[in-house]
Design a protein around this motif. Structure first.
Motif, PDB file in Angstrom:
ATOM      1  N   GLU A 266       0.826  -1.206   0.000  1.00 14.84           N
ATOM      2  CA  GLU A 266       0.000   0.000   0.000  1.00 14.84           C
ATOM      3  C   GLU A 266       0.862   1.259   0.000  1.00 14.84           C
ATOM      4  O   GLU A 266       0.550   2.248  -0.678  1.00 14.84           O
ATOM      5  CB  GLU A 266      -0.914  -0.007   1.232  1.00 14.84           C
ATOM      6  N   TYR A 267       1.970   1.248   0.786  1.00 18.78           N
ATOM      7  CA  TYR A 267       2.838   2.419   0.892  1.00 18.78           C
ATOM      8  C   TYR A 267       4.104   2.296   0.042  1.00 18.78           C
ATOM      9  O   TYR A 267       4.735   3.303  -0.273  1.00 18.78           O
ATOM     10  CB  TYR A 267       3.231   2.653   2.350  1.00 18.78           C
ATOM     11  N   THR A 268       4.479   1.063  -0.284  1.00 25.48           N
ATOM     12  CA  THR A 268       5.708   0.826  -1.043  1.00 25.48           C
ATOM     13  C   THR A 268       5.411  -0.224  -2.115  1.00 25.48           C
ATOM     14  O   THR A 268       5.730  -1.407  -1.959  1.00 25.48           O
ATOM     15  CB  THR A 268       6.831   0.335  -0.104  1.00 25.48           C
ATOM     16  N   PRO A 269       4.754   0.172  -3.206  1.00 28.61           N
ATOM     17  CA  PRO A 269       4.367  -0.792  -4.229  1.00 28.61           C
ATOM     18  C   PRO A 269       5.582  -1.384  -4.936  1.00 28.61           C
ATOM     19  O   PRO A 269       6.620  -0.735  -5.095  1.00 28.61           O
ATOM     20  CB  PRO A 269       3.520   0.042  -5.195  1.00 28.61           C
ATOM     21  N   ALA A 270       5.450  -2.632  -5.339  1.00 28.95           N
ATOM     22  CA  ALA A 270       6.524  -3.303  -6.071  1.00 28.95           C
ATOM     23  C   ALA A 270       6.596  -2.783  -7.500  1.00 28.95           C
ATOM     24  O   ALA A 270       5.574  -2.441  -8.108  1.00 28.95           O
ATOM     25  CB  ALA A 270       6.293  -4.810  -6.072  1.00 28.95           C
ATOM     26  N   SER A 271       7.793  -2.746  -8.025  1.00 31.04           N
ATOM     27  CA  SER A 271       7.979  -2.333  -9.422  1.00 31.04           C
ATOM     28  C   SER A 271       7.486  -3.424 -10.351  1.00 31.04           C
ATOM     29  O   SER A 271       7.329  -4.593  -9.943  1.00 31.04           O
ATOM     30  CB  SER A 271       9.461  -2.078  -9.680  1.00 31.04           C
TER      31      SER A 271
ATOM     32  N   LEU B 101      12.475  -0.767  -4.453  1.00 36.18           N
ATOM     33  CA  LEU B 101      12.342   0.055  -3.255  1.00 36.18           C
ATOM     34  C   LEU B 101      12.636   1.524  -3.559  1.00 36.18           C
ATOM     35  O   LEU B 101      11.930   2.428  -3.102  1.00 36.18           O
ATOM     36  CB  LEU B 101      13.282  -0.454  -2.158  1.00 36.18           C
ATOM     37  N   ALA B 102      13.695   1.764  -4.330  1.00 37.42           N
ATOM     38  CA  ALA B 102      14.047   3.142  -4.668  1.00 37.42           C
ATOM     39  C   ALA B 102      12.952   3.794  -5.491  1.00 37.42           C
ATOM     40  O   ALA B 102      12.600   4.967  -5.254  1.00 37.42           O
ATOM     41  CB  ALA B 102      15.379   3.163  -5.421  1.00 37.42           C
ATOM     42  N   ALA B 103      12.400   3.058  -6.445  1.00 39.05           N
ATOM     43  CA  ALA B 103      11.341   3.609  -7.290  1.00 39.05           C
ATOM     44  C   ALA B 103      10.090   3.933  -6.484  1.00 39.05           C
ATOM     45  O   ALA B 103       9.355   4.871  -6.817  1.00 39.05           O
ATOM     46  CB  ALA B 103      11.008   2.620  -8.416  1.00 39.05           C
ATOM     47  N   ALA B 104       9.852   3.177  -5.418  1.00 41.08           N
ATOM     48  CA  ALA B 104       8.672   3.413  -4.574  1.00 41.08           C
ATOM     49  C   ALA B 104       8.920   4.491  -3.527  1.00 41.08           C
ATOM     50  O   ALA B 104       8.041   4.772  -2.711  1.00 41.08           O
ATOM     51  CB  ALA B 104       8.271   2.108  -3.893  1.00 41.08           C
ATOM     52  N   GLY B 105      10.104   5.087  -3.545  1.00 37.90           N
ATOM     53  CA  GLY B 105      10.413   6.150  -2.595  1.00 37.90           C
ATOM     54  C   GLY B 105      11.029   5.677  -1.291  1.00 37.90           C
ATOM     55  O   GLY B 105      11.360   6.499  -0.430  1.00 37.90           O
ATOM     56  N   ALA B 106      11.207   4.338  -1.127  1.00 41.05           N
ATOM     57  CA  ALA B 106      11.804   3.801   0.106  1.00 41.05           C
ATOM     58  C   ALA B 106      13.319   3.747  -0.058  1.00 41.05           C
ATOM     59  O   ALA B 106      13.940   2.679  -0.042  1.00 41.05           O
ATOM     60  CB  ALA B 106      11.235   2.420   0.410  1.00 41.05           C
ATOM     61  N   ARG B 107      13.914   4.918  -0.219  1.00 37.94           N
ATOM     62  CA  ARG B 107      15.339   4.978  -0.548  1.00 37.94           C
ATOM     63  C   ARG B 107      16.224   4.544   0.616  1.00 37.94           C
ATOM     64  O   ARG B 107      17.297   3.982   0.416  1.00 37.94           O
ATOM     65  CB  ARG B 107      15.700   6.396  -1.018  1.00 37.94           C
TER      66      ARG B 107
END
Length: 879
Positions: A306-311, A381-387
């Motif tokens: 929901e907060y970190t969608p998979a690429s 993760l990076a693409a979802a903003g979870a850098r």
């Protein structure tokens, strides 16, 4: 006043105040050991230990004579002397431990964050500037190679016991502990010290090569795997802000190598099967470590879709995995619903487990496949903003996989050039010996390792005593005999050891360029070539001063040759832990190298007790690697190279005078008739083999050495350390300095010490070796040989060397400007003295009476070997 009086007076006036925290730990551990000794052997045993301790301190203050200590030690039954030797040996283990903890605390206090630590990566980047460092980092390579050379005198069981004491000491000193917790930790400390006391100090069976492999694995399991990414992180943070939230600027630059299980030069116990098994042991350890790290990160990665969608790439990878292994992926999805990144890493961990267990349908075929899967998760993760999740712990795992692969360390094979020549001669005649069959089997094993783990797992083949390019061509010819067109990829590395071989090295390399197999390797590897320089045998042949200059000149010549032939040359430094074998601070050694010889690449052996001294604790290991890496970066810059070249040119004549006169003095002693036999009498050389230090024989051939060529460099240095003479670390330098002083005075030498890193490093290392020498005790060992001429020659050179080193450096006492090292030596000196007196009792009796009853000889040998073990622990760098 005796000849030794100034030396003793200097020591007594040079006491460095011990810091309160260190003093407290030493007193705590020493007091607990005393309690254990009294519980085990009674108050009278503890009283005897204390008598000897106080006596050697009094002797250093010139309050009693050494003869009185000799008489005291002679009074005790051998069984009592053995227990006292054990007590002092245990004390050294605990004192070393206390000092290690103090070093760690000091590092943490100094690392305040306001200014970078000296010799750290942060300071190197600050000094060089980001742009220049980024350029250097691109080609940076640090390549430590672990070896099993037998200088680690401690049993693995003893090392493990010390580590348990270490854990309890750290807990005891934790400021968060309450009174009850502290009391319980003290009880546990006492329990662990009691266990250390009850653990046998001596090995009862000789190590085999696979024992040595497993011992080295402890450093990997406990330190190296966890520590390496923190070194990269330190560089990454220094290179730019935001480390952990962006793609890393630091690339993994450390690669470990190993000779353990691959070095068969002079060791018939290392066979093709041993080499194969060594790689399998290494793979088992690294795959377990990678699996555990992947599981840990995967389980903690509870980011929801929901907060970190998979690429799309990660979703496709999960779908493919479910298609191939539906039950496994379904189970993970059930346990981690709507957590695709967690599911994926748990699946990756399962694949690593299958790789270790040889589950072929799920196993990875290569570490590159594993890395590709990790990068799928990182990019998602990076693409979802979870850098932070992408470039934090997951990046550490990626760095670990890039550094260690699936093989942990590249296993290098080493063999003597004469073995290859004999093998080719037998093949030409058609009847091969077992030794030749073993050479061919080794090459087939290298091929098997490459098929299983890749070329980087085992491709370097070091040839000892390389005299010509024919010695290199021989390995490639043997590979063709072994496997024909299926011969493995080999980078054959010449090892130049003697003075003549070092001088001839550029010519040998020119000949190597004519070898078709070398031409093929250069075409595919970016024209990279490696050369190994041997510090041990050159120092044993020439003496420390002449060998230092000869090695520097070889570095200069090889760097010029590489530039002329457009070759990216890596110099592999075969250094030991002791000063007589190229030892000393590694970072200072790097900065003292010839200009152009580093080029961002540094490869060096890490031997014996050095492995555990440098890699026994994560904080110390990280500090060591940062110091060496920062030195490699600085030494690779034109400015440092220009300064070094200018100093070398100015002081070349002075250095050559020192080297020539020092070599003459050294050879006049070591090549004198009767010297090898005398050395065997005045040192525990013959008995050292009974310590079962390693799997390799201590000498070439049987019986007492007829010449120094019969004796390997390690027991040569180890035995001299036991006598408190430390001759390989300083002998001849006094004569070398004296030759210059008598002709031109001190000014040129003092300027060379101030301005030329090589000369400064030489004198500082000699000063350290002199500080670990005790003239009074050394005299008693030297007297055992019945050759007053040799004894007087050694002591006269010692007095000359000590006096002139102090005059050149401008120091009023040894180690005056190295407070930490001076304190360490002073802390241990009296206790080493105690063990030396016990050793002298045993050695003098064994040497004086060849007809001793067997039972008494055995008891004296036990005392001797225990004292050898203890002195090694006290002096620390012994071989």
């Amino acid at each position: 006043m005796s000849a030794s009086a100034p030396h003793q007076a200097e020591r007594s006036s040079a006491v460095t105040e011990m810091p309160d925290e260190l003093r407290a730990d030493v007193r705590l551990l020493g007091g607990l050991l005393g309690q254990v000794i009294a519980e085990h052997g009674g108050d009278d045993l503890l009283a005897d230990v204390e008598r000897l301790r106080k006596a050697v301190i009094a002797a250093r203050r010139r309050e009693i004579s050494v003869d009185e200590i000799t008489a005291m030690v002679a009074e005790w039954p051998i069984s009592r002397a053995v227990k006292i030797a054990r007590a002092f040996t245990c004390y050294f283990h605990l004192a070393n431990l206390a000092e290690e903890h103090f070093r760690i605390r000091t590092l943490r206090v100094r690392d305040t964050g306001d200014e970078p630590l000296p010799e750290s990566l942060a300071q190197a980047v600050q000094e060089l500037g980001g742009e220049r460092v980024a350029e250097l980092v691109e080609g940076l390579r640090l390549h430590p190679v672990l070896t099993a050379h037998p200088t680690e005198a401690r049993r693995r069981a003893v090392v493990t016991a010390i580590q348990r004491v270490s854990g309890q000491l750290a807990a005891y000193n934790s400021p968060e502990r309450g009174a009850a917790e502290r009391a319980e930790t003290r009880r546990r400390l006492l329990e662990e010290i009691d266990l250390l006391w009850r653990t046998a100090q001596l090995r009862h069976t000789k190590l085999d090569p696979l024992d040595e492999v497993r011992t080295a694995m402890a450093a990997f399991d406990e330190t190296l795997f966890r520590m390496v990414p923190h070194v990269y992180r330190a560089l990454d943070s220094a290179l730019g802000e935001g480390s952990g939230t962006r793609e890393p600027l630091a690339r993994p630059f450390i690669r470990y190598g190993s000779w353990i299980g691959g070095d068969r030069d002079g060791n018939p116990n290392v066979t093709a099967k041993v080499t194969r098994d060594a790689v399998l042991i290494q793979a088992e350890h690294v795959l377990i470590a990678l699996e555990n790290a992947t599981l840990r990160i995967g389980r903690s990665l509870t980011v929801t879709a929901e907060y970190t969608p998979a690429s799309p790439e990660l979703r496709a990878a999960l779908a493919a995995a479910e298609n191939d292994h539906p039950e496994l992926v379904s189970e993970m999805a059930t346990r981690s619903p709507r957590e695709p990144h967690r599911q994926w890493l748990l699946y990756v961990a399962a694949r690593i487990a299958a790789t270790r267990q040889r589950g072929l349908d799920l196993a990875y075929r290569s570490p590159e496949e594993f890395l590709a899967d990790l990068r799928v998760a990182q990019a998602s993760l990076a693409a979802a903003g979870a850098r932070r999740q992408a470039y934090g712990e997951l990046q550490h795992l990626i760095w670990q996989a890039e550094t260690f692969g699936f093989h942990l360390a590249e296993l290098e094979v080493r063999q003597h050039s004469q073995v290859h020549a004999a093998a080719l001669a037998e093949i030409a005649e058609g009847e091969t010996s077992e030794r030749t069959d073993e050479v061919l089997a080794t090459i087939r094993t290298i091929s098997w390792i490459q098929e299983r783990f890749g070329v980087t797992a085992c491709s370097r083949y070091v040839v000892s005593f390389t005299r010509s390019s024919d010695d290199i061509a021989a390995v490639y010819e043997l590979a063709r005999h072994a496997l024909g067109e299926r011969a493995p990829a080999l980078d054959v590395v010449p090892l130049f050891e003697s003075g003549a071989d070092l001088a001839a090295a550029p010519g040998v390399l020119s000949g190597m360029l004519e070898i078709p197999a070398i031409q093929e390797r250069l075409a595919v590897n970016g024209r990279r070539l490696e050369v190994m320089l041997g510090y041990s045998d050159s120092a044993k042949e020439l003496g420390p001063a002449a060998a230092t200059l000869k090695l520097y000149e070889a570095q200069e010549a090889l760097a010029a040759w590489a530039a002329e032939h457009d070759v990216a040359l890596t110099l592999f430094h075969g250094r030991g832990g002791a000063l007589g074998r190229g030892g000393g601070p590694a970072n200072r050694a790097v900065l003292a190298q010839a200009p152009g010889s580093v080029g961002g690449r540094f490869k060096v052996t890490e031997q014996g007790e050095v492995i555990f001294a440098r890699y026994g604790h994560e904080a110390i290991a990280r500090r060591h690697l940062e110091q060496v890496t920062s030195a490699v970066l600085l030494a690779s810059t034109p400015a440092v190279g220009a300064r070094t070249a200018e100093a070398a040119a100015r002081f070349r004549t002075v250095a050559q005078q020192v080297a020539s006169a020092s070599e003459k003095a050294y050879r006049s002693l070591t090549e004198a008739p009767g010297f090898p036999e005398w050395f065997s009498l005045v040192s525990p050389l013959e008995e050292i083999g009974s310590l079962r230090l390693g799997s390799r024989p201590a000498r070439r051939g049987l019986g007492a050495p007829r010449s120094l060529d019969d004796l390997r460099a390690i027991p040569w240095v180890f035995a001299w350390a036991q006598t408190r003479v430390n001759l390989p670390g300083w002998y001849g330098l006094g004569s070398g300095l004296s030759a210059v002083v008598s002709e031109t005075g001190l000014d040129g030498l003092r300027a060379a010490y101030r301005e030329w890193p090589l000369f400064a490093s030489l004198l500082d290392n000699v000063e350290m070796s002199l500080a670990k020498t005790d003239r009074d005790i050394a005299s008693r060992y030297l007297a055992l040989g019945g050759r007053d001429d040799f004894m007087e020659q050694v002591l006269a050179e010692y007095d000359l060397t000590r006096r002139l080193v102090l005059e050149v450096t401008g120091h009023t006492r040894l180690l005056e400007n190295r407070r930490v090292l001076s304190r360490a030596v002073q802390l241990r000196d009296p206790y080493v003295d105690a063990l030396s007196h016990l050793q002298l009792r045993a050695l003098s009796r064994l040497r004086a009476d060849e007809d001793l009853p067997e039972e008494e000889r055995d008891r004296l040998s036990t005392l001797l070997l225990l004292s050898v073990n203890g002195v090694a622990a006290g002096l620390q760098n012994t071989g």
